[in-house]
Design an enzyme around this catalytic site. Structure first.
Site, PDB file in Angstrom:
ATOM      1  N   ASN A   7      -8.694  17.293  -3.473  1.00 37.95           N
ATOM      2  CA  ASN A   7      -7.678  16.950  -4.468  1.00 37.95           C
ATOM      3  C   ASN A   7      -8.207  17.431  -5.817  1.00 37.95           C
ATOM      4  OD1 ASN A   7      -5.851  15.846  -6.224  1.00 37.95           O
ATOM      5  ND2 ASN A   7      -5.969  13.762  -5.386  1.00 37.95           N
ATOM      6  N   HIS A 180       4.327  10.939  -5.096  1.00 39.81           N
ATOM      7  CA  HIS A 180       3.665  10.024  -4.151  1.00 39.81           C
ATOM      8  C   HIS A 180       4.156  10.309  -2.729  1.00 39.81           C
ATOM      9  CE1 HIS A 180       3.164   6.661  -7.395  1.00 39.81           C
ATOM     10  NE2 HIS A 180       2.092   7.435  -7.369  1.00 39.81           N
ATOM     11  N   GLY A 210       1.185   0.916  -7.937  1.00 40.66           N
ATOM     12  CA  GLY A 210      -0.182   1.073  -8.454  1.00 40.66           C
ATOM     13  C   GLY A 210      -0.083   1.364  -9.934  1.00 40.66           C
ATOM     14  N   GLY A 332      -2.494  -0.124  -5.243  1.00 39.91           N
ATOM     15  CA  GLY A 332      -3.395  -1.180  -5.732  1.00 39.91           C
ATOM     16  C   GLY A 332      -2.707  -2.528  -5.919  1.00 39.91           C
ATOM     17  N   ILE A 333      -1.508  -2.524  -6.488  1.00 39.04           N
ATOM     18  CA  ILE A 333      -0.784  -3.778  -6.718  1.00 39.04           C
ATOM     19  C   ILE A 333      -0.127  -4.245  -5.417  1.00 39.04           C
ATOM     20  CG2 ILE A 333       1.116  -4.841  -8.015  1.00 39.04           C
ATOM     21  CD1 ILE A 333       0.573  -2.486 -10.122  1.00 39.04           C
ATOM     22  N   GLY A 334       0.541  -3.325  -4.745  1.00 33.38           N
ATOM     23  CA  GLY A 334       1.237  -3.667  -3.504  1.00 33.38           C
ATOM     24  C   GLY A 334       0.303  -4.236  -2.446  1.00 33.38           C
ATOM     25  N   GLU A 385      -3.833   8.587   1.514  1.00 31.81           N
ATOM     26  CA  GLU A 385      -3.306   9.938   1.319  1.00 31.81           C
ATOM     27  C   GLU A 385      -4.241  10.997   1.890  1.00 31.81           C
ATOM     28  OE1 GLU A 385      -1.073  10.021  -2.763  1.00 31.81           O
ATOM     29  OE2 GLU A 385      -2.337   8.249  -2.649  1.00 31.81           O
TER      30      GLU A 385
HETATM   31  P1  ADP Z   1      -3.387   4.673  -8.958  1.00 31.21           P
HETATM   32  O1  ADP Z   1      -1.908   4.857  -9.165  1.00 31.21           O
HETATM   33  O2  ADP Z   1      -4.203   5.077 -10.134  1.00 31.21           O
HETATM   34  O3  ADP Z   1      -3.876   5.202  -7.622  1.00 31.21           O
HETATM   35  P2  ADP Z   1      -3.936   2.103  -7.798  1.00 31.21           P
HETATM   36  O4  ADP Z   1      -3.042   2.270  -6.599  1.00 31.21           O
HETATM   37  O5  ADP Z   1      -5.398   2.118  -7.571  1.00 31.21           O
HETATM   38  O6  ADP Z   1      -3.551   3.115  -8.930  1.00 31.21           O
HETATM   39  O7  ADP Z   1      -3.527   0.732  -8.472  1.00 31.21           O
HETATM   40  C1  ADP Z   1      -4.112   0.283  -9.650  1.00 31.21           C
HETATM   41  C2  ADP Z   1      -3.466  -1.049 -10.012  1.00 31.21           C
HETATM   42  O8  ADP Z   1      -3.709  -1.976  -8.949  1.00 31.21           O
HETATM   43  C3  ADP Z   1      -4.020  -1.668 -11.284  1.00 31.21           C
HETATM   44  O9  ADP Z   1      -2.968  -2.091 -12.119  1.00 31.21           O
HETATM   45  C4  ADP Z   1      -4.768  -2.881 -10.772  1.00 31.21           C
HETATM   46  O10 ADP Z   1      -4.702  -3.923 -11.642  1.00 31.21           O
HETATM   47  C5  ADP Z   1      -4.016  -3.225  -9.522  1.00 31.21           C
HETATM   48  N1  ADP Z   1      -4.872  -4.047  -8.666  1.00 31.21           N
HETATM   49  C6  ADP Z   1      -5.958  -3.693  -7.975  1.00 31.21           C
HETATM   50  N2  ADP Z   1      -6.507  -4.771  -7.370  1.00 31.21           N
HETATM   51  C7  ADP Z   1      -5.750  -5.830  -7.705  1.00 31.21           C
HETATM   52  C8  ADP Z   1      -5.784  -7.236  -7.413  1.00 31.21           C
HETATM   53  N3  ADP Z   1      -6.747  -7.744  -6.639  1.00 31.21           N
HETATM   54  N4  ADP Z   1      -4.831  -8.016  -7.933  1.00 31.21           N
HETATM   55  C9  ADP Z   1      -3.876  -7.497  -8.725  1.00 31.21           C
HETATM   56  N5  ADP Z   1      -3.779  -6.200  -9.031  1.00 31.21           N
HETATM   57  C10 ADP Z   1      -4.704  -5.385  -8.541  1.00 31.21           C
END
Ligand code: ADP
Length: 397
Positions: A7, A180, A210, A332-334, A385
């Site tokens: 990547n 995505h 995320g 990350g959020i999901g 991915e």
């Molecule tokens: P990217 O789009 O950069 O790949 P990610 O999928 O890694 O991003 O997601 C990052 C987000 O996930 C951030 O806002 C982070 O706060 C959130 N996140 C990661 N772990 C947690 C958690 N345990 N609880 C809440 N939010 C989280």
């Protein structure tokens, strides 16, 4: 069989070497500051200490050479010869409206990637550099391009066309592409498999939440709608991106602040979203949740606005597909934010969604979080991915 997944960004390059016999990651790493003084490679092999190489990387070519050296290193390496790498898979942002799926790289493919520089100005040039660097460093090896836009290519015109004069579509192919895509393809496919959804009952809504966030609706693994557009700016409220906005806002800010459209687009991409709504507190949901729990009203507003837009989009896709068989959360959020998932899903009681509060405590693991009598099954399904790219590479090499 081993596949190297690349990547390449403008000044960085991430890689993974995946053994496709058991889909395990043998090594992964990151080259930083390519073309900038202070370049550094961090190479990680499970079970041993990280291997850090601080060496100039003026070009992507030198970065790939260092990656191969690290993969072959006597102490930190995981292969004895480059011959053990069977093929290379590349993440490529934009395939325009030419490529509807991944493809083995040849001169035509490189020409199309180049022709799409306009559509993906930050990523496509770097993605092409990554491909050419691999071709030079490993002559004769198959390279496969996996496009982030390919998943959105199955949308019908009524879903992808913008209602603007036709000439802009004809001349520039301005349309909704969706991003995505590799994640949506992976998660929708894995949801169908994991849930064992029978044919005819494979309407899946994937919420990739995320830093960048997007939602897709797909039937049988083929997208029918997706929330990102010509660029990743469209759709949901994101970490620092505004998501959907009345275009007149751009003109208003330009006129009143003496800024150019470019300046405002930078603000909408980098200084907006939950970051802006929280009063520039943070774009990280962990910070926002903590602040909101401590009574910070702006942080609460940011979380509420984020959830509201996700709810509207899921609701829209339920209408588009006349229902859904599964909803999957990833990113990350999901994958991690149980409270956000619960908040969003509370709006789908009317559709018969029932969540098991205990199961919804899951973080970062595959899990069905709905109850057995839920009308729509709901899952947490971590995206991968790199694995999706490696699987496409095996299929097409
Ligand atoms: P990217 O789009 O950069 O790949 P990610 O999928 O890694 O991003 O997601 C990052 C987000 O996930 C951030 O806002 C982070 O706060 C959130 N996140 C990661 N772990 C947690 C958690 N345990 N609880 C809440 N939010 C989280």
């Amino acid at each position: 069989m081993k596949v190297l997944v690349i990547n390449a960004g403008s000044s960085s390059l991430k890689y993974q070497l995946i053994d496709m016999d058991d889909e395990s990651v043998k090594a992964k790493g990151l080259c930083e500051r390519i073309g900038i003084p202070g370049s550094k490679l961090t190479h990680k092999v499970p079970g041993i200490e990280d291997f850090v190489v601080e060496k100039d990387m003026p070009t992507h070519q030198t970065a790939i050479e260092l990656v191969l050296e690290a993969l072959l290193d006597a102490e930190h390496g995981v292969v004895k010869s480059v011959d053990e790498i069977d093929a290379v898979g590349h993440r490529v942002l934009h395939g325009g409206s030419v490529y509807t799926e991944s493809i083995k790289v040849n001169d035509d493919v490189k020409r199309v990637i180049r022709e799409c520089f306009d559509l993906g100005p930050l990523h496509n040039p770097a993605n092409l550099m990554g491909i050419e660097a691999c071709e030079a460093a490993m002559p004769g090896k198959s390279n496969v391009a996996v496009f982030d836009t390919a998943f959105g290519m199955s949308l019908e015109p009524y879903a992808y066309r913008y209602a603007i004069p036709e000439e802009y579509y004809d001349k520039y192919k301005l349309r909704r592409y969706g991003f995505h895509g590799t994640s949506h393809m992976f998660v929708s496919g894995e949801t169908i498999r994991y849930a064992n959804l029978p044919e005819g009952h494979q309407r899946v809504i994937v919420c990739h939440l995320g830093n960048g966030s997007s939602i897709s609706a797909s039937v049988g693994g083929k997208a029918v709608d997706t929330s990102m557009g010509l660029t990743p700016l469209e759709g949901l409220v994101m970490g620092t991106r505004s998501g959907d906005i009345d275009p007149a806002v751009v003109q208003f800010i330009c006129d009143h602040e003496g800024l150019s459209a470019d300046d405002v687009l930078t603000i909408l991409n980098k200084k907006s979203g939950v970051f802006a709504l929280s009063g520039n507190l943070s774009s990280d949901f962990r910070d926002l949740s903590e602040a909101a729990n401590n009574g910070n009203e702006k942080a609460q507003l940011a979380l509420d606005a984020f959830a509201h837009k996700v709810e509207k989009t899921i609701g829209g896709y339920l209408a588009v597909m006349n229902g859904a068989d599964a909803i999957a959360f990833t990113g990350g959020i999901g994958e991690n934010d149980c409270a956000m998932r619960a908040k969003i899903l509370a709006h789908f009681g009317y559709a018969g969604v029932k969540i098991d509060a205990e199961k919804n405590k899951v973080r970062g693991e595959r899990c069905e979080i709905s109850t057995p009598d839920s009308a729509i099954r709901v899952f947490v399904l971590p995206t991968n991915e790199e694995l999706a790219i490696a699987r496409e590479t095996v299929r097409l090499r």
